[in-house]
Design an enzyme around this catalytic site. Structure first.
Site, PDB file in Angstrom:
ATOM      1  N   HIS A  86      -2.038  10.604   0.367  1.00 12.80           N
ATOM      2  CA  HIS A  86      -2.144   9.191  -0.034  1.00 12.80           C
ATOM      3  C   HIS A  86      -2.294   9.089  -1.553  1.00 12.80           C
ATOM      4  CE1 HIS A  86      -3.178   4.993   0.130  1.00 12.80           C
ATOM      5  NE2 HIS A  86      -4.354   5.219  -0.436  1.00 12.80           N
ATOM      6  N   LYS A 141      -7.387  -0.177  11.552  1.00 13.69           N
ATOM      7  CA  LYS A 141      -6.823  -0.659  10.269  1.00 13.69           C
ATOM      8  C   LYS A 141      -5.581   0.167   9.927  1.00 13.69           C
ATOM      9  CE  LYS A 141      -6.262  -0.751   5.589  1.00 13.69           C
ATOM     10  NZ  LYS A 141      -5.351   0.115   4.824  1.00 13.69           N
ATOM     11  N   ASP A 187       3.857 -13.882  12.049  1.00 14.35           N
ATOM     12  CA  ASP A 187       2.518 -14.317  11.650  1.00 14.35           C
ATOM     13  C   ASP A 187       1.541 -13.138  11.743  1.00 14.35           C
ATOM     14  OD1 ASP A 187      -0.072 -15.403  11.675  1.00 14.35           O
ATOM     15  OD2 ASP A 187       0.543 -17.230  12.695  1.00 14.35           O
ATOM     16  N   GLU A 202       0.815  -1.215   0.000  1.00 14.21           N
ATOM     17  CA  GLU A 202       0.000   0.000   0.000  1.00 14.21           C
ATOM     18  C   GLU A 202       0.852   1.270   0.000  1.00 14.21           C
ATOM     19  OE1 GLU A 202      -2.935   0.229   3.136  1.00 14.21           O
ATOM     20  OE2 GLU A 202      -3.875   1.983   2.218  1.00 14.21           O
TER      21      GLU A 202
END
Ligand SMILES: CC(C)(COP(=O)([O-])OP(=O)([O-])OC[C@H]1O[C@@H](n2cnc3c(N)ncnc32)[C@H](O)[C@@H]1OP(=O)([O-])[O-])[C@@H](O)C(=O)NCCC(=O)NCCSC(=O)C[C@@](C)(O)CC(=O)[O-]
Ligand SMILES: NC(=O)C1=CN([C@@H]2O[C@H](COP(=O)(O)OP(=O)(O)OC[C@H]3O[C@@H](n4cnc5c(N)ncnc54)[C@H](OP(=O)(O)O)[C@@H]3O)[C@@H](O)[C@H]2O)C=CC1
Length: 427
Positions: free
Chosen positions: A380, A266, A282, A89
């Site tokens: 962004h 998030k 993990d 991202e």
């Protein structure tokens, strides 16, 4: 709509796992009509040797390469650290650099609650669950001996069973007696280590409880392995009191509203997952632990907190379970993970968890600052514009040229990128 040309193809492929990656790829290529260039692309394993890839997971045909970027400007507990981040991202790495730059002199302060993992052993059909709880607790030293015998290496390194807890839970099928083995797993994430212990003690717990044991597995709600980070952003370094108050208001919304908290968290996980992945840890275990911790009060809420200090600056903190390791899983086997750990200079699992917590906080600060000021799209989408340009077919110097026009025109869209590219190519 179903692809009719595929209707007669079967996914039942006996012994697929016994073939080589190349043989599997040929079967997949025939099934999916892959072109020569698609096959050649998948067959290119990059910097992960096919033999190693084929042992890490099952039925391997290729690898999925994700870029590793380096976040700069991070100073954690007085030490400057370069942070490798594996993510697809755009703007995630830049956001950490940006947050850290604005607090570089003071940096981040971190701590952990310990390296303790919990394994659960579930006993059902127990006629006297409360007395069974006490019978199991009375066997604490026997449990310690059984668990420690499973992993002499861990014990030699200073780990092993630390405590036992037994809970009586009301469930849809009646009371359950759930034993928690609390284990210091040192520099391992510890899932395999504690699962082995849970399986070893299970027959004994069945005997002491008089019930039947079903599950024997770690809990990903690793709340004895919390990592914490805090930092104070000076109000004059971040654009003044209005920016500070906007960030606090954004936090208050996340604190009050699970719809916002999910997005807020998030954003935190953008940073955390990227370091977890770069170090071969993990990501699913970390995600599960983080979100369960965010909901521990019964209401899903923010993993970070923002307050105003006595001197009017912005005080920010984060606390979440971070069960990461330096050994075990892919951490020791994957050469990229090993190189990333070396870049981080983390020589204990504890230090790695502390660094990751600081990255999560930095990530959240940047997102909230952008949201509370210019909006997320400016920064962004400016960085994402290059991806859009490439999607439109731009190559080489065209990418930068198309992206620049998209950003300047505030229209970061595929159709616009195609138009701009066509214009550039027409001259
Ligand atoms: C994108 C920025 C950093 C621009 O920020 P800016 O202030 O326009 O950039 P700048 O050109 O003034 O540079 C400031 C510093 O940012 C860094 N920086 C600047 N550009 C780069 C770059 N290309 N590569 C690496 N680092 C970069 C770098 O440290 C630089 O300092 P310098 O090195 O020049 O002294 C800023 O707008 C920002 O932090 N935005 C937040 C972005 C973000 O959070 N992205 C995550 C993806 S969106 C999402 O998934 C989560 C979300 C947002 O929904 C979570 C939520 O809702 O809470
Ligand atoms: N729900 C979940 O999250 C689950 C996750 N997993 C997976 O489990 C893996 C992690 O398990 P983990 O137990 O960490 O991995 P490993 O079992 O691979 O490694 C841990 C072992 O390494 C040895 N070891 C060597 N040096 C050290 C050290 N400094 N500190 C601690 N141990 C050391 C120990 O003993 P010894 O040498 O005797 O082995 C220890 O038991 C991950 O791949 C994860 O994806 C698996 C099941 C469930």
């Amino acid at each position: 709509m179903q692809d009719t040309t595929r209707a007669n193809r079967t996914s039942r492929i006996a012994g697929f796992h016994k073939k080589t990656p190349r043989e599997r790829l040929d079967l997949v290529a025939a099934f999916a009509d892959l072109s020569e260039s698609e096959v050649a692309h998948l067959a290119e394993f990059g910097n992960l040797a096919p033999d190693l890839a084929d042992r890490l997971i099952e039925n391997v045909v290729g690898t999925m390469n994700v870029p590793v970027g380096i976040a700069t400007n991070m100073r954690i507990d007085g030490e400057d650290v370069l942070i490798p981040m594996a993510t697809e991202e755009s703007s995630v790495v830049a956001a950490v650099c940006n947050a850290a730059r604005q607090v570089y002199e003071d940096g981040f302060t971190t701590s952990v609650s310990g390296n303790l993992m919990i394994a659960q052993v579930q006993a059902v059909g127990v006629s006297d669950p409360h007395a069974a709880r006490l019978r199991i607790l009375e066997q604490r030293e026997v449990l310690r001996a059984l668990c420690d015998a499973c992993d002499p290496v861990l014990v030699r390194l200073g780990g092993g069973l630390r405590d036992v807890e037994v809970r009586v839970l009301d469930s849809l099928s009646g009371p359950m007696v759930v034993t928690h083995l609390i284990v210091d797993t040192r520099d391992a994430m510890g899932a395999n280590a504690v699962n082995t212990m849970a399986e070893a003690v299970a027959p004994h717990i069945a005997g002491w409880s008089g019930g039947r044991v079903y599950l024997r597995i770690l809990s990903n709600l690793a709340d004895r392995r919390l990592a914490r980070a805090h930092a104070v952003w000076r109000t004059d370094a971040i654009g003044g009191p209005e920016v500070r108050d906007g960030i606090i208001s954004a936090y208050h919304l996340a604190e009050a509203d699970p719809y916002r908290a999910a997005t807020h968290n998030k954003g935190i996980m953008n940073g955390i997952d990227a370091v977890v992945l770069a170090t071969g840890n993990d990501t699913r275990a970390i995600e599960a632990g983080a979100h369960a911790y965010a909901a521990r009060s019964g209401r899903y809420t923010s993993l970070t907190r923002y307050e105003v200090t006595a001197s009017g600056d912005l005080s920010a903190s984060i606390e979440l379970p971070l069960a990461v390791g330096l050994v075990g899983g892919a951490t020791k086997l994957h050469p990229t993970a090993q190189a990333c750990l070396k870049i981080l200079g983390a020589t204990t699992a504890e230090r790695l968890a502390r660094i990751i917590a600081a990255v999560g906080l930095a990530q959240n600060f940047s997102a909230l600052k952008a949201l509370a000021t210019t909006g997320i799209q400016k920064g962004h989408m400016a960085l994402h514009a290059q991806n859009i340009a490439m999607m439109a077919g731009a190559v080489g110097e065209e990418i930068e040229a198309v992206a620049r026009v998209l950003v300047e025109g505030h229209r970061v869209r595929l159709d616009v990128a195609q138009e701009v590219l066509a214009g550039i190519r027409r001259g």
